[in-house]
Write a protein that holds these residues in place. Structure first.
Motif, PDB file in Angstrom:
ATOM      1  N   LYS A  48       0.799  -1.178  -0.149  1.00  0.00           N
ATOM      2  CA  LYS A  48       0.040  -0.009  -0.042  1.00  0.00           C
ATOM      3  C   LYS A  48       0.963   1.122   0.094  1.00  0.00           C
ATOM      4  N   LEU A  52       1.065   3.788  -3.147  1.00  0.00           N
ATOM      5  CA  LEU A  52       0.461   5.097  -3.195  1.00  0.00           C
ATOM      6  C   LEU A  52       1.462   6.192  -3.023  1.00  0.00           C
ATOM      7  N   ASN A  55       1.899   8.060  -6.453  1.00  0.00           N
ATOM      8  CA  ASN A  55       0.399   8.846  -6.733  1.00  0.00           C
ATOM      9  C   ASN A  55       0.075   9.866  -5.784  1.00  0.00           C
ATOM     10  N   THR A  66     -10.817   7.222  -4.770  1.00  0.00           N
ATOM     11  CA  THR A  66     -10.353   5.768  -5.259  1.00  0.00           C
ATOM     12  C   THR A  66     -11.595   4.857  -5.000  1.00  0.00           C
ATOM     13  N   HIS A  74      -6.771  -1.165   0.687  1.00  0.00           N
ATOM     14  CA  HIS A  74      -6.347   0.253   0.079  1.00  0.00           C
ATOM     15  C   HIS A  74      -7.240   1.289   0.280  1.00  0.00           C
ATOM     16  N   THR A  78      -5.499   4.515   1.964  1.00  0.00           N
ATOM     17  CA  THR A  78      -5.653   5.739   1.452  1.00  0.00           C
ATOM     18  C   THR A  78      -6.372   6.765   2.312  1.00  0.00           C
ATOM     19  N   THR A  89     -10.213  12.764   1.078  1.00  0.00           N
ATOM     20  CA  THR A  89     -10.158  11.323   0.299  1.00  0.00           C
ATOM     21  C   THR A  89     -11.850  11.159   0.198  1.00  0.00           C
ATOM     22  N   VAL A 148      -7.020   7.621  -8.279  1.00  0.00           N
ATOM     23  CA  VAL A 148      -6.372   6.403  -8.083  1.00  0.00           C
ATOM     24  C   VAL A 148      -7.489   5.258  -8.173  1.00  0.00           C
ATOM     25  N   GLY A 152      -4.906   0.888  -5.915  1.00  0.00           N
ATOM     26  CA  GLY A 152      -3.835   1.732  -6.401  1.00  0.00           C
ATOM     27  C   GLY A 152      -3.048   1.310  -7.580  1.00  0.00           C
ATOM     28  N   ALA A 157       2.100   3.350  -9.711  1.00  0.00           N
ATOM     29  CA  ALA A 157       2.092   2.228  -8.602  1.00  0.00           C
ATOM     30  C   ALA A 157       3.193   1.414  -8.908  1.00  0.00           C
TER      31      ALA A 157
END
Length: 301
Positions: A48, A52, A55, A66, A74, A78, A89, A148, A152, A157
């Motif tokens: 992860k 990430l 990104n 995402t 994931h 995030t 997010t 994303v 991911g 990535a």
């Protein structure tokens, strides 16, 4: 925190590489090594973090949207990154039937970390890559939102995961990793100077094409010596079996290490089975990438 650069979170890199004394390998002249990516960061462990990091640098503090299922690690990673680095997010969750139900522990953690959850119909979720469907999700998001993909896995990535291969080069002959969306395998193989084994945790036989497409996008073409063994998904994504759980409990008892069930246990089961089949010549050093921690696991479903 006044920066959106994930390196400000001080990840533990390179992650430790630990030799494990396991007679199932030793009696065949094999060395088992555990690449402890689960120790990179407590909130963004394993692949992860690697998937990430680039990104999040590209997002540069913009909101991140995402996708994931109801138990997605994931999504959790995030959301945690958003909390720690101070950016909004949005999580698009598969299954609008979940909207009226209490949040499960994984989604509750996402919400507690500030992620805005939206529950998509399963048909819309399947079509999330289509421009008009994605545009519909973005209409409800702030302007400038950075997308994303599920798990991911995109070119950035894969590029981020190439560093994992570099950390193992010269220290192992074979590297093994469990695969969901293929981004970790694509990058690992590109950066590694040995052979790479991917163990899909989903059924369907489609992952090879996904890995090739990711390598094309990230590196301009195929990279590394990699293959898939699709025999160890144990029923498919998010599923386990009593046999897998017994294997994981035995591994935990042997080595004092809690084993995540949905990914890591399947990869380790594959390695033990392949060793018993004589798939590795004597003298082979096998690095098993531990991509997640035990407390991320959920029960069979």
């Amino acid at each position: 925190m006044d920066t959106y650069d994930p390196s400000a979170l001080r990840p533990r890199l390179p992650s430790p590489l630990e030799a494990v004394a396991d007679e199932r390998f030793a009696r065949r002249g094999l060395t088992l090594l555990l690449k402890r990516d689960d120790l990179i960061h407590p909130d963004l462990p394993g692949n992860k973090w690697r998937k990430l990091a680039l990104n999040l640098r590209a997002a540069a503090g913009r909101p991140v949207l995402t996708f994931g299922g109801a138990y997605s690690n994931h999504l959790r990673a995030t959301a945690a990154a958003g909390r720690l680095l101070g950016f909004p997010t949005i999580g698009i969750v598969r299954g609008d039937e979940l909207a009226g139900r209490p949040l499960n522990p994984s989604l509750a953690r996402c919400a507690a970390d500030g992620m805005r959850l939206e529950f998509a119909t399963r048909s819309a979720y399947r079509a999330k890559h289509e421009p008009e469907v994605l545009a519909g999700f973005l209409e409800r998001a702030p302007e400038g939102t950075y997308v994303v993909p599920e798990g991911g896995s995109n070119a950035l990535a894969a590029q981020g995961c190439a560093a994992l291969g570099g950390e193992l080069s010269g220290r192992a002959d074979v590297a093994a990793v469990a695969c969901g969306t293929g981004g970790t395998l694509a990058g690992l193989a590109a950066g590694f100077d040995g052979r790479t084994l991917g163990v899909p945790v989903l059924r369907g036989g489609f992952l090879g094409g996904e890995v090739r497409a990711l390598q094309e996008a990230a590196f301009g073409g195929p990279r590394g010596d990699w293959r898939l063994d699709e025999r160890f998904h144990c029923g498919g994504y998010g599923r386990t079996t009593p046999e897998l759980d017994a294997f994981a409990q035995d591994f935990e008892a042997r080595h004092g290490l809690a084993i995540e069930r949905l990914y890591v246990a399947k990869m380790l089961l594959a390695l033990v089975s392949l060793a018993e089949e004589g798939a590795f010549p004597s003298g082979t050093r096998i690095a098993a990438v531990v991509t997640g921690a035990r407390d991320q696991s959920v029960s069979s479903r």
